[in-house]
Design an enzyme around this catalytic site. Sequence first.
Site, mmCIF file in Angstrom:
data_model
loop_
_atom_site.group_PDB
_atom_site.id
_atom_site.type_symbol
_atom_site.label_atom_id
_atom_site.label_comp_id
_atom_site.label_asym_id
_atom_site.label_seq_id
_atom_site.Cartn_x
_atom_site.Cartn_y
_atom_site.Cartn_z
ATOM 1 N N LEU A 136 58.725 -32.862 56.289
ATOM 2 C CA LEU A 136 58.205 -31.954 55.263
ATOM 3 C C LEU A 136 57.154 -32.685 54.437
ATOM 4 C CD1 LEU A 136 61.456 -30.265 53.838
ATOM 5 C CD2 LEU A 136 59.851 -29.309 55.501
ATOM 6 N N ASP A 137 56.175 -31.917 53.918
ATOM 7 C CA ASP A 137 55.216 -32.484 52.982
ATOM 8 C C ASP A 137 55.955 -33.006 51.751
ATOM 9 O OD1 ASP A 137 53.211 -31.634 54.682
ATOM 10 O OD2 ASP A 137 52.772 -29.817 53.533
ATOM 11 N N LYS A 138 55.351 -33.946 51.056
ATOM 12 C CA LYS A 138 55.972 -34.562 49.880
ATOM 13 C C LYS A 138 56.463 -33.525 48.876
ATOM 14 C CE LYS A 138 55.036 -37.791 46.092
ATOM 15 N NZ LYS A 138 54.049 -38.717 45.470
#
Length: 300
Positions: A136-138
């Site tokens: 997942l993106d940050k």
Amino acid sequence: MNNNQIKLSFPVKEQTILVRDAIKQFGISKKALTSIKFEGGKILVNEEEKTVRHLLQFGDVVTIIFPLEKKSEGLIAEKGMFPILFEDDHLLIISKEAGLSTIPSREHPNGTVANLIAGYLEEQGLSATVHIATRLDKDTSGIICIAKHRHAHHLLSEMQKSGELHRTYEAIVHGHVEANMFSINAPIGRRNGSIIERFVSAEGKDARTSVQVIRRFSMNGEALTHVRLKLHTGRTHQIRVHMQAVGYPLIGDDLYEGSRVLINRQALHAKELELEHPFTKEMIHIIAPYPDDMNDLLCE
């Protein structure tokens, strides 16, 4: 055999078949087979060690003992808490908070999901590389699936390629989305001059997203829509880029034209994961609760 070594057994259902061909049917990759042969693993037939050239008979039981994995080089193991949604000998499924990177980088070698998982496996006495199957993106919250050994990681990767691993996201976007249900089929590429930003580009890679409206509402006079999204491909920033491209950027996503007035990160949550367990064959359906920031907006 070390107690931490992964051991899998398979019944032979062919009248006659070579061990190497049976192993291929079991879904074990060539790379894994090489490591089994040369890095401390074993192939047993009815509890006796055999080579890949051994001829199997119907009813034989093949047992694969995988070699011990080496810990990820350079990965700093850290202690920390994270919600565990599912765990067995093969899979670990957790919920990630927004603001936490999935993997370390040269500039930020610690404080990531991978660091925490390395610490967790170390506490369990497991010698293993950290195998993150779904990243997942940050600033995206929600479900991350981790394989506890390389063979599980291989099988999960194959499931992703064949569309057997189903991920559902939820987001809040700007505007009232007109259609109740639609698909976005638009290739995505990296924007020139940026190592982060993506955009819809004819020269990009195939990217497909399904969108379903859950609820249209307004807050502080602004039209918003709560949507459910399913990924059919796994491009970087796919949901964020696709929703911007159709005129409904995610709120909080200032990289892709979203406003941070209502929330201080992209309002995107990996809500559900559904898959057939690669070993037990049981159906697993995981749901991650909304984090507080999105829950506050959705419950208004």
